[in-house]
Design an enzyme around this catalytic site. Structure first.
Site, PDB file in Angstrom:
ATOM      1  N   GLU A 104       0.655  -1.123   0.364  1.00 54.55           N
ATOM      2  CA  GLU A 104      -0.315  -0.097  -0.115  1.00 54.55           C
ATOM      3  C   GLU A 104       0.781   1.251  -0.283  1.00 54.55           C
ATOM      4  OE1 GLU A 104      -2.814   2.537   2.933  1.00 54.55           O
ATOM      5  OE2 GLU A 104      -3.055   0.069   3.313  1.00 54.55           O
ATOM      6  N   CYS A 122      -3.963   7.042   5.769  1.00 55.55           N
ATOM      7  CA  CYS A 122      -3.516   6.911   4.337  1.00 55.55           C
ATOM      8  C   CYS A 122      -5.131   7.500   3.819  1.00 55.55           C
ATOM      9  CB  CYS A 122      -3.446   5.778   3.769  1.00 55.55           C
ATOM     10  SG  CYS A 122      -4.347   4.361   4.689  1.00 55.55           S
TER      11      CYS A 122
END
Length: 499
Positions: A247, A284
């Protein structure tokens, strides 16, 4: 002559001063010992009952150690006891949730086709299930020192799959990492497993050695595009390439229809302010890019957003490097031609930053030359692009990279909604309507991933299906019953879900 190992220091981001030395950076030999020892525990992890017990025991030990874990994590991250107490609860809940997944057994995806000589071609006896890949390398995130770090979702899902784990600690919270690793290793010992089922290494070079080690079978990473891509390329360049589930970064666009701005400008502005500044913008899933209408309704939204952001106190970011990058990124973006700053983000003092947002016309973006506005700026900053006509929305969306999330703010009878939802869906792994993306529920239907650079694969790192990253399918054909794993034998002796 041996080279002295580099010390690993715990640093207080509120002052920039070292707290204590907690470890030394691992050498190539240290990494080899850790991976080799972890690989030796794989057979013991084959027992699903033991795996479930390990996960539940680890959760219990983390809960028991809550005061020390929260205090240590706060000293290294400045995220605050309230946030970290909640994150620890999420972390232990993840461990218990994966224990439930192990108990149920559906993740094994057992499929049986009995022989049928009448088909064309004739079908033999086929029995398929999934087995663990082997040792998993986990790279901890900076912004979640618990839930995406040593005891986090990657570790929990890998152990649930039957894979030993070697974690590369994040340099922003080494003491927290050591504490949590010790608790996980203690949990292993309490359920009769070798402690080496979980290992911890420190250091940049150790991270590179880890992804290259021949006994490492897969890797999970949460971090920057630059760091993740380098490790992804290293994983692919091995003599035997391995899956790398990274990620890396996300802009998390939000589209506000004109009808929504006309009816809910104040509500949307306040909601966005709360979401983009949550955790000082270090999530995020922070909404970092917004398409809002020009005109009076859009002006009311911008005013409400400004009021919300102005009410945010200056805060400390995770480390000095991130603070410097945020200040530089905010200055670069605000200095571009045609960019306004209703609330200017940047440095508050030597250690803190202020939240803010920038505005620009959508037409300016479409002319080019403003690419930094279409890239993630880690910290409490978002960009509001003002569109004059609805046709500018899909044109701007076409400029965006892949994302973890995409959000649509609309009204109940909005004529633009269906087309905009269709335009947002290819951009992200999670699409929200009249909600905000910060906060990721741990649930079976959750997907935390998205098109590159959000992630390097199509899998999720949150939710029950995160376990699938660490498994591979195997089919047994025409195999006698006594040679089959119990999971695949006639009569379903283990009572597993089957297809």
């Amino acid at each position: 002559m041996a080279v002295a190992a580099e010390p690993v220091w715990s640093v207080d981001p509120r002052t920039g001063k070292a707290r204590e030395q907690v470890a030394v950076e691992a050498t190539a030999e240290d990494v080899d010992r850790a991976v080799t020892a972890a690989a030796a525990t794989r057979d013991a992890l084959a027992d699903r009952t033991v795996r479930a017990a390990l996960l539940r025991t680890a959760a219990g030990l983390l809960d028991e150690a809550r005061p020390e874990v929260v205090e240590t994590a706060d000293a290294e991250t400045a995220l605050g006891p309230v946030r970290l107490t909640g994150e620890l609860a999420r972390t232990s809940a993840q461990l218990r949730a994966f224990a439930d997944v192990v108990d149920e057994g559906a993740f094994l995806d057992v499929r049986i086709d009995l022989p049928d000589p009448t088909t064309t071609p004739p079908r033999p006896d086929l029995r398929r299930w999934k087995i663990p890949l082997g040792v998993v390398a986990v790279y901890s995130a900076s912004n979640f020192p618990l839930a995406f770090s040593v005891p986090g979702g990657d570790t929990a899902s890998a152990l649930a799959a039957g894979c030993p784990v070697v974690v590369k600690a994040h340099p922003d919270h080494p003491a927290t990492s050591e504490l949590c690793a010790a608790l996980l290793r203690r949990a292993a010992a309490e359920v009769g497993l070798d402690e080496d089922v979980v290992a911890l290494v420190h250091g940049f070079d150790a991270g590179v050695e880890l992804v290259r080690h021949p006994l490492v079978a897969a890797a999970g990473f949460t971090g920057s595009v630059r760091g993740g891509r380098a490790l992804f390329d290293a994983a692919a360049a091995r003599p035997v390439p391995i899956p790398f589930h990274g990620e890396l970064g996300s802009l998390n666009p939000v589209v506000i229809t004109r009808a929504a701005a006309e009816t809910r400008a104040a509500e949307i502005g306040a909601g966005l302010a709360g979401s983009m500044t949550l955790g000082r913008g270090q999530f995020c899933t922070k909404p970092g890019f917004v398409l809002a209408p020009a005109g009076d309704a859009g002006d009311r939204f911008v005013a409400a957003l400004a009021d919300g952001v102005k009410g945010t106190e200056p805060g400390v970011l995770l480390d000095a490097r991130m603070r410097d990058a945020f200040v530089a990124g905010a200055a670069e973006r605000s200095g571009l031609p045609g960019v306004g700053a209703p609330v200017l983000p940047g440095a508050a003092d030597e250690h803190t930053v202020t939240a803010g947002f920038l505005t620009v016309d959508a037409a300016t973006l479409l002319r080019g030359g403003h690419e930094p506005l279409l890239e993630e700026c880690f910290g409490p900053l978002t960009v509001v692009a003002r569109y004059a006509t609805p046709d500018e929305i899909p044109q701007v969306l076409a400029l965006l990279p892949g994302n973890l999330t995409a959000t649509l703010q609309m009204t109940g009878e909005d004529p633009e909604a269906a087309a905009l939802l269709a335009a947002l869906t290819p951009l992200a792994g999670r699409v929200l309507v009249n909600d905000w993306p910060t906060g990721v529920a741990v649930a079976g239907a959750q997907h935390h991933g998205g098109p590159y650079p959000a992630t390097t694969s199509t899998s999720t790192s949150v939710g029950a299906t995160a376990i699938e990253r660490w498994l591979r399918p195997v089919t047994y054909q025409s195999t006698p019953q006594h040679l089959l794993p119990p999971e695949l034998r006639d009569g379903n002796p283990l009572g597993l879900p089957r297809r």
